[in-house]
Design an enzyme around this catalytic site. Structure first.
Site, PDB file in Angstrom:
ATOM      1  N   GLU A   1      50.479   0.071  79.234  1.00 33.74           N
ATOM      2  CA  GLU A   1      49.497   0.624  80.170  1.00 33.74           C
ATOM      3  C   GLU A   1      49.348   2.132  79.953  1.00 33.74           C
ATOM      4  O   GLU A   1      48.240   2.647  79.876  1.00 33.74           O
ATOM      5  CB  GLU A   1      49.951   0.341  81.607  1.00 33.74           C
TER       6      GLU A   1
ATOM      7  N   GLN B   1      46.693  -6.268  88.754  1.00 33.19           N
ATOM      8  CA  GLN B   1      48.111  -5.901  88.635  1.00 33.19           C
ATOM      9  C   GLN B   1      48.748  -5.715  90.015  1.00 33.19           C
ATOM     10  O   GLN B   1      48.358  -4.805  90.756  1.00 33.19           O
ATOM     11  CB  GLN B   1      48.228  -4.589  87.850  1.00 33.19           C
ATOM     12  N   GLY B   2      49.728  -6.549  90.331  1.00 26.26           N
ATOM     13  CA  GLY B   2      50.423  -6.456  91.624  1.00 26.26           C
ATOM     14  C   GLY B   2      51.806  -5.858  91.468  1.00 26.26           C
ATOM     15  O   GLY B   2      52.816  -6.565  91.587  1.00 26.26           O
ATOM     16  N   TYR B   3      51.862  -4.568  91.173  1.00 27.04           N
ATOM     17  CA  TYR B   3      53.146  -3.871  91.067  1.00 27.04           C
ATOM     18  C   TYR B   3      53.424  -3.097  92.372  1.00 27.04           C
ATOM     19  O   TYR B   3      54.392  -3.355  93.061  1.00 27.04           O
ATOM     20  CB  TYR B   3      53.121  -2.866  89.897  1.00 27.04           C
ATOM     21  N   SER B   4      52.547  -2.118  92.675  1.00 28.95           N
ATOM     22  CA  SER B   4      52.823  -1.161  93.757  1.00 28.95           C
ATOM     23  C   SER B   4      52.792  -1.800  95.126  1.00 28.95           C
ATOM     24  O   SER B   4      52.042  -2.749  95.377  1.00 28.95           O
ATOM     25  CB  SER B   4      51.794  -0.029  93.724  1.00 28.95           C
TER      26      SER B   4
ATOM     27  N   ASN C   1      52.334  11.653  86.897  1.00 32.73           N
ATOM     28  CA  ASN C   1      52.758  12.537  85.798  1.00 32.73           C
ATOM     29  C   ASN C   1      54.100  13.198  86.084  1.00 32.73           C
ATOM     30  O   ASN C   1      54.861  13.477  85.156  1.00 32.73           O
ATOM     31  CB  ASN C   1      51.670  13.588  85.536  1.00 32.73           C
TER      32      ASN C   1
END
Ligand SMILES: Cc1cc2nc3c(=O)[nH]c(=O)nc-3n(C[C@H](O)[C@H](O)[C@H](O)COP(=O)(O)OP(=O)(O)OC[C@H]3O[C@@H](n4cnc5c(N)ncnc54)[C@H](O)[C@@H]3O)c2cc1C
Length: 395
Positions: free
Chosen positions: A244, A126-129, A379
């Site tokens: 997710e 996963q390449g989000y951040s 959170n």
């Protein structure tokens, strides 16, 4: 409201238990019960067994090769699998990209990628951040500039979990700087073999290698790898995060961890008696057990009501699930006392005479699980999302 499982659901549960007893390789189950991390080879071995049975993609419709199970069946399977010592399946293709392609992909993308996820041909990450875009994901700066029928990608992703095993990465990239930041983001599929990609490991506090940085320099990706419309990737990004976060609730895993905690507390002695009989410690266990029971029911209720992608309620499950799991880890640390102190790698590798497996791995597990309240969206951010929803401040 009736929380009893129906006779059909009980029969399904028995079928699952029989399958696990017959087909889950014993060596893998023993590793899981000992708390050892499961490597790529064992993960792929177990996923292949599940795929042969048609039980790999729990949430997908049968038309795409999934189980077509309802939420209660998924829950019953998950719990039985953890009890039996099945390793977790890798979520990036199965629980994140799969649902995205089913909802937003072209028939060509579905026909090509979904079977490859099931057959284990592709391991997705996963390449989000990015270094400057975690909680504030919309500020991401990795660019994809159009050049004919290709995008040219430049930038950096970070915290890429298990990227060292992957051959593909799904990425959020900036395709426009016009308007609101959310309006210029696209969702693209990238082959990690493409020239210009470099992956570097990030070492974790307990010494493991689980996350990575990924650098993109003039990486050419076919426009056909765009999922959905250009500049409309934010909707897909949020859809994927809903899946997710629900997965992170981890009821089955927490129930197994609770069983282990009780075993440790029963065998640890304080002031001449078993720790589990200490009123203060027993009350702490009872408190987390009640929270877990409440979350299990909430989880089932939400899953059975959810239409399509889970909404903000996934944030609630993510917060509760991760806090419960970290509390269980913390109580195990207290139950073990000085034996919970970190042990060197040599002690973990061999049959160290002084420590049993639970003790030896506790510190690593405790430290590793600090991540639970951070990844998938921290959170604090989930609480902001819920507050906006419940206070009517939805944007
Ligand atoms: C072990 C691990 C694995 C990961 N795996 C992946 C992966 O595979 N792929 C991927 O794309 N990403 C991954 N991530 C990234 C993860 O999603 C981000 O770390 C997370 O979204 C938080 O972003 P950040 O690290 O930039 O923290 P920041 O956004 O810098 O936040 C730092 C702190 O400030 C708080 N904060 C920030 N803004 C607010 C606000 N508005 N209100 C209240 N508090 C706020 C945060 O809650 C946090 O406590 C992973 C992270 C970890 C730790």
């Amino acid at each position: 409201m009736n929380f009893e499982f129906s006779p059909e659901e009980r029969a399904f549960q028995a079928e699952v238990e029989r399958f696990l007893a017959d087909h889950l390789p014993r060596d893998i189950a023993e590793k899981v019960h000992r708390g050892e991390s499961i490597g790529k080879a064992d993960t792929e071995r177990w996923q292949a067994i599940l795929n042969d049975k048609g039980w790999l993609a729990l949430t997908w419709p049968t038309a795409f090769g999934g189980t077509g199970w309802d939420p209660v069946q998924q829950y019953l399977y998950d719990e039985a699998a953890w009890r039996a010592g099945a390793p977790r399946t890798i979520p990036f293709g199965l629980n994140m990209l799969g649902p995205v392609l089913i909802a937003f992909g072209t028939p060509e993308q579905q026909g090509h990628y979904l079977p490859r996820i099931l057959n284990g041909d592709d391991w997705w990450c996963q390449g989000y951040s990015e270094p400057g875009a975690g909680s504030d994901l919309a500020s991401l700066r990795t660019r994809a500039d159009r050049d004919g029928d290709h995008y040219v990608i430049n930038g950096q992703k970070t915290w890429t979990t298990l990227g060292q095993h992957a051959n593909k990465i799904f990425c959020l990239v900036r395709t426009s700087s016009e308007g609101k930041p959310q309006e210029g983001i696209s969702f693209v599929l990238v082959d990690l073999d493409t020239p210009g990609i470099e992956m570097r490991p990030i070492k974790l506090i307990e010494g493991g290698h689980e996350v990575n940085e990924v650098f993109f320099t003039d990486v050419r990706v076919p426009v056909a790898n765009l999922v959905g419309e250009e500049n409309k990737g934010w909707t897909i990004a949020k859809f994927l995060l809903g899946h997710e976060r629900t997965g992170i609730a981890g009821v089955g895993l927490s129930r197994q961890t609770l069983v282990k905690l009780k075993e440790v507390a029963a065998s640890s002695r304080r002031n001449g008696r078993a720790l589990i009989d200490d009123p203060l410690f027993a009350a702490r266990i009872a408190e987390v057990e009640i929270d877990l029971a409440a979350m299990m029911i909430t989880n089932l209720r939400m899953l059975s009501q959810a239409q399509g992608s889970p909404g903000p309620e996934a944030s609630m499950l993510k917060i509760k699930g991760t806090v419960i799991h970290q509390t269980l880890n913390d109580l195990a640390r207290r139950a073990l006392g000085p034996a919970a102190a970190p042990f060197p790698a040599e002690a973990l590798a061999g049959n160290h005479a002084l420590v049993d497996d639970t003790q030896a791995r506790n510190a690593a597990r405790y430290f590793n699980n600090r991540k639970l309240s951070i990844f998938g969206g921290s959170n604090e951010i989930q609480r902001n999302i819920l507050t906006k929803m419940t206070q009517g401040a939805r944007r």
